[in-house]
Design an enzyme around this catalytic site. Structure first.
Site, PDB file in Angstrom:
ATOM      1  N   VAL B 178       0.976  -1.038   0.031  1.00 18.43           N
ATOM      2  CA  VAL B 178      -0.267  -0.328  -0.581  1.00 18.43           C
ATOM      3  C   VAL B 178       0.860   1.293   0.053  1.00 18.43           C
ATOM      4  O   VAL B 178       0.583   2.076  -1.238  1.00 18.43           O
ATOM      5  CB  VAL B 178      -1.285  -0.003   0.574  1.00 18.43           C
ATOM      6  N   GLU B 182       1.726   4.045  -2.904  1.00 18.35           N
ATOM      7  CA  GLU B 182       1.126   5.851  -3.137  1.00 18.35           C
ATOM      8  C   GLU B 182       1.744   6.780  -3.656  1.00 18.35           C
ATOM      9  O   GLU B 182       1.409   6.791  -3.808  1.00 18.35           O
ATOM     10  CB  GLU B 182       0.597   5.598  -1.396  1.00 18.35           C
ATOM     11  N   ASP B 302      -2.104  -1.145  15.857  1.00 17.92           N
ATOM     12  CA  ASP B 302      -0.822  -1.474  14.920  1.00 17.92           C
ATOM     13  C   ASP B 302       0.036  -2.245  15.708  1.00 17.92           C
ATOM     14  O   ASP B 302       0.756  -3.459  15.094  1.00 17.92           O
ATOM     15  CB  ASP B 302       0.469  -0.941  14.207  1.00 17.92           C
ATOM     16  N   HIS B 433     -28.138   7.039 -11.718  1.00 19.73           N
ATOM     17  CA  HIS B 433     -27.363   7.554 -13.440  1.00 19.73           C
ATOM     18  C   HIS B 433     -26.526   7.924 -13.393  1.00 19.73           C
ATOM     19  O   HIS B 433     -27.635   9.636 -13.245  1.00 19.73           O
ATOM     20  CB  HIS B 433     -27.957   6.542 -14.113  1.00 19.73           C
TER      21      HIS B 433
HETATM   22  C1  LIG Z   1     -29.717  17.858 -19.745  1.00 21.55           C
HETATM   23  C2  LIG Z   1     -30.721  16.416 -18.721  1.00 21.55           C
HETATM   24  C3  LIG Z   1     -30.018  15.655 -17.931  1.00 21.55           C
HETATM   25  C4  LIG Z   1     -30.285  14.678 -17.527  1.00 21.55           C
HETATM   26  N1  LIG Z   1     -29.567  13.673 -16.258  1.00 21.55           N
HETATM   27  C5  LIG Z   1     -29.790  13.263 -15.655  1.00 21.55           C
HETATM   28  C6  LIG Z   1     -28.871  12.525 -14.745  1.00 21.55           C
HETATM   29  O1  LIG Z   1     -27.797  12.892 -14.715  1.00 21.55           O
HETATM   30  N2  LIG Z   1     -29.676  11.176 -14.309  1.00 21.55           N
HETATM   31  C7  LIG Z   1     -30.751  10.850 -14.593  1.00 21.55           C
HETATM   32  O2  LIG Z   1     -31.426  10.071 -13.806  1.00 21.55           O
HETATM   33  N3  LIG Z   1     -31.876  11.171 -15.698  1.00 21.55           N
HETATM   34  C8  LIG Z   1     -31.270  12.691 -16.297  1.00 21.55           C
HETATM   35  N4  LIG Z   1     -31.344  12.729 -16.874  1.00 21.55           N
HETATM   36  C9  LIG Z   1     -33.105  12.551 -17.186  1.00 21.55           C
HETATM   37  C10 LIG Z   1     -33.582  11.811 -18.351  1.00 21.55           C
HETATM   38  O3  LIG Z   1     -32.513  11.466 -18.933  1.00 21.55           O
HETATM   39  C11 LIG Z   1     -34.548  11.050 -17.951  1.00 21.55           C
HETATM   40  O4  LIG Z   1     -35.448  10.573 -16.880  1.00 21.55           O
HETATM   41  C12 LIG Z   1     -34.790   9.551 -18.882  1.00 21.55           C
HETATM   42  O5  LIG Z   1     -34.103   9.438 -20.629  1.00 21.55           O
HETATM   43  C13 LIG Z   1     -36.465   9.115 -19.163  1.00 21.55           C
HETATM   44  O6  LIG Z   1     -35.992   7.616 -19.742  1.00 21.55           O
HETATM   45  P1  LIG Z   1     -37.548   7.713 -21.263  1.00 21.55           P
HETATM   46  O7  LIG Z   1     -37.119   6.148 -21.766  1.00 21.55           O
HETATM   47  O8  LIG Z   1     -38.256   7.584 -19.929  1.00 21.55           O
HETATM   48  O9  LIG Z   1     -37.542   8.669 -22.107  1.00 21.55           O
HETATM   49  P2  LIG Z   1     -36.007   9.195 -23.157  1.00 21.55           P
HETATM   50  O10 LIG Z   1     -34.961   8.391 -22.804  1.00 21.55           O
HETATM   51  O11 LIG Z   1     -36.447  10.046 -22.757  1.00 21.55           O
HETATM   52  O12 LIG Z   1     -36.146   7.782 -24.511  1.00 21.55           O
HETATM   53  C14 LIG Z   1     -37.265   8.213 -25.721  1.00 21.55           C
HETATM   54  C15 LIG Z   1     -37.377   7.897 -27.077  1.00 21.55           C
HETATM   55  O13 LIG Z   1     -38.946   7.924 -27.404  1.00 21.55           O
HETATM   56  C16 LIG Z   1     -38.708   8.011 -28.900  1.00 21.55           C
HETATM   57  N5  LIG Z   1     -39.744   8.353 -29.093  1.00 21.55           N
HETATM   58  C17 LIG Z   1     -40.463   8.934 -28.806  1.00 21.55           C
HETATM   59  N6  LIG Z   1     -41.370   9.143 -29.491  1.00 21.55           N
HETATM   60  C18 LIG Z   1     -41.672   8.635 -30.351  1.00 21.55           C
HETATM   61  C19 LIG Z   1     -42.678   7.600 -31.723  1.00 21.55           C
HETATM   62  N7  LIG Z   1     -43.346   8.223 -31.822  1.00 21.55           N
HETATM   63  N8  LIG Z   1     -41.856   6.132 -31.961  1.00 21.55           N
HETATM   64  C20 LIG Z   1     -40.588   5.910 -31.641  1.00 21.55           C
HETATM   65  N9  LIG Z   1     -39.922   6.628 -30.713  1.00 21.55           N
HETATM   66  C21 LIG Z   1     -40.482   7.333 -30.094  1.00 21.55           C
HETATM   67  C22 LIG Z   1     -37.265   9.089 -28.462  1.00 21.55           C
HETATM   68  O14 LIG Z   1     -36.886   9.156 -29.770  1.00 21.55           O
HETATM   69  C23 LIG Z   1     -36.405   8.749 -27.142  1.00 21.55           C
HETATM   70  O15 LIG Z   1     -35.644   8.126 -28.228  1.00 21.55           O
HETATM   71  C24 LIG Z   1     -31.384  13.985 -17.703  1.00 21.55           C
HETATM   72  C25 LIG Z   1     -32.692  15.155 -19.152  1.00 21.55           C
HETATM   73  C26 LIG Z   1     -32.130  16.521 -19.123  1.00 21.55           C
HETATM   74  C27 LIG Z   1     -32.657  16.893 -20.295  1.00 21.55           C
HETATM   75  C1  LIG Z   2       2.909   6.678   4.818  1.00 22.63           C
HETATM   76  C2  LIG Z   2       1.273   5.810   5.791  1.00 22.63           C
HETATM   77  C3  LIG Z   2       0.629   5.708   5.513  1.00 22.63           C
HETATM   78  C4  LIG Z   2      -0.774   5.492   5.760  1.00 22.63           C
HETATM   79  N1  LIG Z   2      -2.376   5.430   4.999  1.00 22.63           N
HETATM   80  C5  LIG Z   2      -2.933   4.648   5.904  1.00 22.63           C
HETATM   81  C6  LIG Z   2      -4.148   4.966   5.017  1.00 22.63           C
HETATM   82  O1  LIG Z   2      -4.101   6.074   4.113  1.00 22.63           O
HETATM   83  N2  LIG Z   2      -5.808   4.503   6.098  1.00 22.63           N
HETATM   84  C7  LIG Z   2      -5.177   3.855   6.843  1.00 22.63           C
HETATM   85  O2  LIG Z   2      -6.445   3.478   7.758  1.00 22.63           O
HETATM   86  N3  LIG Z   2      -4.287   3.933   7.357  1.00 22.63           N
HETATM   87  C8  LIG Z   2      -3.016   3.732   6.333  1.00 22.63           C
HETATM   88  N4  LIG Z   2      -1.622   4.192   7.386  1.00 22.63           N
HETATM   89  C9  LIG Z   2      -1.711   2.971   8.376  1.00 22.63           C
HETATM   90  C10 LIG Z   2      -2.462   3.888  10.231  1.00 22.63           C
HETATM   91  O3  LIG Z   2      -2.005   5.405   9.979  1.00 22.63           O
HETATM   92  C11 LIG Z   2      -2.118   3.169  11.156  1.00 22.63           C
HETATM   93  O4  LIG Z   2      -2.685   1.279  10.622  1.00 22.63           O
HETATM   94  C12 LIG Z   2      -2.624   3.548  12.486  1.00 22.63           C
HETATM   95  O5  LIG Z   2      -2.186   5.063  12.882  1.00 22.63           O
HETATM   96  C13 LIG Z   2      -2.458   2.789  13.778  1.00 22.63           C
HETATM   97  O6  LIG Z   2      -3.046   3.002  14.703  1.00 22.63           O
HETATM   98  P1  LIG Z   2      -2.565   3.292  16.157  1.00 22.63           P
HETATM   99  O7  LIG Z   2      -3.272   3.957  16.880  1.00 22.63           O
HETATM  100  O8  LIG Z   2      -2.630   1.771  16.385  1.00 22.63           O
HETATM  101  O9  LIG Z   2      -0.951   3.672  16.351  1.00 22.63           O
HETATM  102  P2  LIG Z   2      -0.404   5.900  16.235  1.00 22.63           P
HETATM  103  O10 LIG Z   2      -1.030   5.839  15.266  1.00 22.63           O
HETATM  104  O11 LIG Z   2       0.974   4.512  15.527  1.00 22.63           O
HETATM  105  O12 LIG Z   2      -0.594   6.146  17.541  1.00 22.63           O
HETATM  106  C14 LIG Z   2       0.451   5.304  18.495  1.00 22.63           C
HETATM  107  C15 LIG Z   2       0.931   7.016  19.012  1.00 22.63           C
HETATM  108  O13 LIG Z   2       1.556   6.169  20.237  1.00 22.63           O
HETATM  109  C16 LIG Z   2       2.880   7.246  20.335  1.00 22.63           C
HETATM  110  N5  LIG Z   2       3.614   6.201  21.526  1.00 22.63           N
HETATM  111  C17 LIG Z   2       4.522   5.350  21.364  1.00 22.63           C
HETATM  112  N6  LIG Z   2       5.076   5.486  22.397  1.00 22.63           N
HETATM  113  C18 LIG Z   2       4.662   5.324  22.936  1.00 22.63           C
HETATM  114  C19 LIG Z   2       4.936   6.393  24.986  1.00 22.63           C
HETATM  115  N7  LIG Z   2       6.200   5.127  25.405  1.00 22.63           N
HETATM  116  N8  LIG Z   2       4.347   6.900  25.361  1.00 22.63           N
HETATM  117  C20 LIG Z   2       3.184   7.406  25.069  1.00 22.63           C
HETATM  118  N9  LIG Z   2       3.280   7.903  23.421  1.00 22.63           N
HETATM  119  C21 LIG Z   2       4.566   6.822  23.464  1.00 22.63           C
HETATM  120  C22 LIG Z   2       3.271   7.859  19.038  1.00 22.63           C
HETATM  121  O14 LIG Z   2       3.424   8.930  19.552  1.00 22.63           O
HETATM  122  C23 LIG Z   2       1.739   7.550  18.887  1.00 22.63           C
HETATM  123  O15 LIG Z   2       1.221   8.907  18.830  1.00 22.63           O
HETATM  124  C24 LIG Z   2      -0.759   4.809   6.638  1.00 22.63           C
HETATM  125  C25 LIG Z   2       0.762   4.730   7.890  1.00 22.63           C
HETATM  126  C26 LIG Z   2       1.474   5.297   6.986  1.00 22.63           C
HETATM  127  C27 LIG Z   2       2.821   5.065   7.496  1.00 22.63           C
END
Ligand SMILES: Cc1cc2nc3c(=O)[nH]c(=O)nc-3n(C[C@H](O)[C@H](O)[C@H](O)COP(=O)(O)OP(=O)(O)OC[C@H]3O[C@@H](n4cnc5c(N)ncnc54)[C@H](O)[C@@H]3O)c2cc1C
Ligand SMILES: Cc1cc2nc3c(=O)[nH]c(=O)nc-3n(C[C@H](O)[C@H](O)[C@H](O)COP(=O)(O)OP(=O)(O)OC[C@H]3O[C@@H](n4cnc5c(N)ncnc54)[C@H](O)[C@@H]3O)c2cc1C
Lengths: 52, 456, 456
Positions: B178, B182, B302, B433
């Site tokens: 890991v 990264e 850890d 979608h």
């Molecule tokens: C700008 C925009 C952004 C959108 N973004 C999202 C989004 O991010 N996520 C989301 O979930 N929804 C989104 N929507 C909505 C989504 O597009 C509609 O909900 C979805 O397309 C509806 O599906 P439908 O099958 O009911 O109709 P339509 O997708 O409109 O399909 C109807 C089909 O029937 C055909 N048709 C119509 N009349 C006849 C006919 N007499 N004979 C043969 N074919 C015919 C058409 O040509 C068309 O292909 C968005 C809509 C717009 C306008």
């Molecule tokens: C580069 C890197 C990237 C990582 N990325 C991720 C990630 O994206 N996601 C993820 O889930 N994990 C990640 N980890 C792992 C994660 O950091 C460890 O699993 C986590 O910190 C463990 O927690 P811990 O409490 O066991 O120990 P630590 O976080 O190490 O804490 C131990 C603490 O005890 C203290 N300590 C130690 N001895 C003594 C003492 N004698 N007296 C007083 N205090 C003391 C230390 O100072 C420290 O603060 C990463 C680790 C590294 C090194």
């Protein structure tokens, strides 16, 4: 259960809850829509255990 | 004067330690938290947060370089590392301030200083003994090196890599896990020539092989070089560079060598073994309820063998707090902890790899959905896919994803795994979608026998 | 020669029509799909996909403009609309090709031409009558205008807006709904001076008020102007511009006026009313199983009153196919359909708004998690938050999110809503750090009474 098909007795979190609580879902009757076992069904089965 | 006894004394204020402290405080326990450096630990100051800030700067740089592909007349004159560092440090310091506020709000008593565990149930700091009804060890981990490879100068670990004042021209990254991928990703985006050396046969070897293949393909396209299945034999450095030798005779010259070969548990020098705490190859031994061999002494994060992830630390910390408060929490399923690698493209997984699932279930069903069929991924111009692994007649037990931004899909995947959902449970919930979540939806539709946008 | 009868004849090959066709074919039904223009309909060719491509170009442009904040020496010389359009058209044409392949693979008989419904169960195209055991009407929708406001010249709808060869300097967007705010966002990112006019008191008025407030704040910061609660009274155009008058006496001068006041059902001129199909203010009337008043005639998609979303069309199309195949699918819960608005910042929601939930349940519990506490959002420098609405003693019944990239969190939110999960179900599943999904996780932890990173 129908052949090959999987029919969920309950929604996943409820199944998980039942499992954690040791409740056998197959022994319960679901009160939810479509016979789905609800959280209440699971809890009720714990509150009032049925006789063997 | 501070109290020197509490329901709970925690050694280490990283992810594991502070999560335990906050949760325990919420549950009405008194808490003393001992931290020698900064609250937040590795993750906030030297880990998760700073690396992800670098990765975001990297994304911004890539976008600027490739704007033309999207009709945007952008250009990239270079990277201003001082600017990158001040952005990164700004994020850290805001979150650090927040965390300090939370410690205060939760009325956690903070003790600043290096602590030593003294049996049976205390931590000593600067001669003061803090006694807890319970003690939690949470001292975390440190960047390991290889035998004979000394850190210093041009040979660095993530600690130094996070604070460079320049972009290296040529870097060798030792380790394709890991942290290695990264940093490789960041430096490549910043314009460096990067080579990864990994002893195991593939990058991200802890992931399903599918992820390694996809990532390797993407890195190849990005010009990130890697040598897998080859061992490092030595490095020598001079004023002008570092020379890295491999078992196969190759010698790689670079400006920097990043050693990213894993992290070792920070369990020595804090009195653990001396007090009779069982240690196994550096890790504090615990049972599944995170109890050490000493009564009322727990360990989290850890220093406990397993995934080294911040949110595992959170989860274990919360678990122990609830355990101590008598809530009898459920044992944590380690496989249910989501794993995200934030390189470009991202890799995210939860549950079992195909290989692990096969071992557990004998045979499994798998399905791969290619992001080529996903509208939003096409818009982002990212390649990759989603692989599902299903237990025979059972739920989905593994999800592995590769592609830009797929890290955010892991939330959904984690619920599916954690609640043991069947494809049939997910299938009726048609996804928005056009989003990348649709790819996950399509994969479940397909496994449920009702594919919608699936190309044969 | 093509067969002129089938189990299923579908009129319209948009999201609703083609999803119905594919699912029916999978279930072994013979399908004839009539489309007068292009398979994929509005969404692929004039809707979802092209708008999201523009929005991605917009994101790339913003990144280049703001690179300095992230230590990246990037700059933006402008937008090359020809490049934007060829990128956008490239995405469309790849997906279009894919869709045509799927129609073929599914052995759907495509009929090209404008069809007319003829009772009781046929569609006529160019004099040929295609008879179905079942008929599905899926003719979609068109961009509406206001009385007296003619589209043409400088007064455009989304259809023209998607194919501009230049970035306007000054635009007025009539309508602050989904389509309006998306175009406003694109043009602002491209450097235009944008003013939105919305008759209702807030932007995205179909969303929870929380979303409107957050979006309005973000738009204000971005310099996107808006006038809410004010009615449009008229527009006049000349060679040099368009002049838009509002009820309050304001006159806004611009290069273009985008009319985004909603979409009307395309239900006239295709024989529906003539054949006795019940129409209510333009929408084809159906029951909850999507049956029209005529036997074995169904309607799906935008011609059915409700959310006008592509994936609602998919879901309805699949439903009707399964219904016809005798699978007795579960009635679709309209509130469970996820809604995403892809402007910057994004707005995403599923389930009920607080107001709607109050109406249904009397009282509700709500919780807002601010993205200021979320590490990944801080890294992205995005503001916003997540609002949960919980039924008394019940599950979470509403999720509303605002922030960059939160659209991808809707997959998880949708499962939680769809599976009627309680905060206590979600709480043990600690989310990956640092992701935006954590914000969702934190909100559920808080509602379950165990907040982790929550600032008071
Ligand atoms: C700008 C925009 C952004 C959108 N973004 C999202 C989004 O991010 N996520 C989301 O979930 N929804 C989104 N929507 C909505 C989504 O597009 C509609 O909900 C979805 O397309 C509806 O599906 P439908 O099958 O009911 O109709 P339509 O997708 O409109 O399909 C109807 C089909 O029937 C055909 N048709 C119509 N009349 C006849 C006919 N007499 N004979 C043969 N074919 C015919 C058409 O040509 C068309 O292909 C968005 C809509 C717009 C306008
Ligand atoms: C580069 C890197 C990237 C990582 N990325 C991720 C990630 O994206 N996601 C993820 O889930 N994990 C990640 N980890 C792992 C994660 O950091 C460890 O699993 C986590 O910190 C463990 O927690 P811990 O409490 O066991 O120990 P630590 O976080 O190490 O804490 C131990 C603490 O005890 C203290 N300590 C130690 N001895 C003594 C003492 N004698 N007296 C007083 N205090 C003391 C230390 O100072 C420290 O603060 C990463 C680790 C590294 C090194």
């Amino acid at each position: 259960a129908p052949q090959g098909g999987y029919v969920p007795l309950a929604k996943p979190p409820v199944r998980k809850l039942a499992k954690d609580l040791g409740v056998d879902l197959r022994a319960l009757t679901g009160s939810g829509p479509g016979g789905v076992i609800t959280r209440e069904d699971v809890e009720a089965s714990l509150a009032a255990p049925v006789a063997e | 004067m501070t109290d020197t006894s509490a329901d709970l004394v925690i050694l280490g204020g990283g992810s594991g330690g502070y999560a335990c402290a906050f949760r325990a405080a919420e549950l009405g326990l008194s808490v003393i938290l001992v931290e020698k450096d900064k609250l937040g630990g590795t993750c906030l100051h030297r880990g998760c947060i700073p690396t992800k800030a670098l990765l975001h700067s990297a994304e911004v740089a890539d976008n600027a370089r490739e704007g033309e592909q999207f009709g945007v007349k952008s250009s990239l004159a270079g990277i201003d590392m001082a600017g990158v560092n001040s952005y990164k440090d700004g994020v850290i310091s805001r979150l650090y301030k927040g965390l300090q506020g939370l410690a205060k709000a939760n009325k956690v008593t903070m003790v600043q200083g290096a602590g030593t565990f003294v049996g049976p149930n205390a931590v000593e700091v600067d001669g003061v003994k803090y006694t807890g009804k319970n003690v939690v060890l949470a001292t975390g981990s440190y960047a390991r090196s290889l035998p004979g490879l000394e850190i210093g100068g041009r040979v660095i670990t993530s600690d130094q890599a996070l604070n460079l004042d320049h972009v290296p021209e040529k870097v060798v990254v030792l380790g394709g896990g890991v942290i290695g991928v990264e940093f490789a990703s960041v430096w490549a985006s910043f314009g460096a020539d990067v080579t990864i050396v990994e002893a195991l046969p593939r990058l991200v070897p802890a992931e399903d092989e599918y992820a390694s293949k996809q990532l390797e393909r993407a890195f190849r396209r990005r010009g990130i070089k890697f040598k897998t299945g080859v061992k490092f034999t030595g490095a020598t450095q001079s004023d002008t560079g570092v020379s890295v030798s491999l078992e196969n005779g190759d010698v790689l010259d670079a400006d920097l060598l990043l050693v990213a070969v894993g992290r070792g548990p920070n369990s020595a020098g804090h009195g653990y073994e001396e007090a009779g705490i069982e240690i196994d190859r550096g890790f504090v031994t615990t049972d599944e309820r995170l109890r050490t061999n000493l009564p009322d002494v727990y360990a989290v994060g850890d220093i406990v063998r397993g995934l080294q992830l911040a949110h595992r630390g959170f989860q274990q910390g919360i678990f122990v707090a609830e355990e101590i408060a008598g809530q009898n929490p459920k044992v944590i399923d380690e496989a249910g902890i989501p794993r995200v690698t934030y390189c470009k493209p991202e890799v995210a997984s939860v549950g079992l790899s195909e290989a692990a699932a096969k071992e557990k279930y004998g045979s499994v069903e798998t399905f791969v959905y290619d992001l080529a069929g996903n509208g939003k991924s096409q818009i982002l111009k990212t390649a990759g896919g989603i692989k599902l692994v299903k237990a025979p007649e059972g739920p989905v037990v593994g999800v592995t994803m590769v592609g830009e931004r797929v890290g955010e899909l892991i939330g959904e995947a984690q619920l599916i795994y954690g609640w043991e959902a069947y494809p049939e449970d997910v299938a009726p919930l048609i996804h928005a979608h056009p989003t990348q979540t649709e790819a996950l939806g399509e994969a479940f539709l397909a496994l449920a026998g009702k594919p919608l946008h699936v190309h044969g």
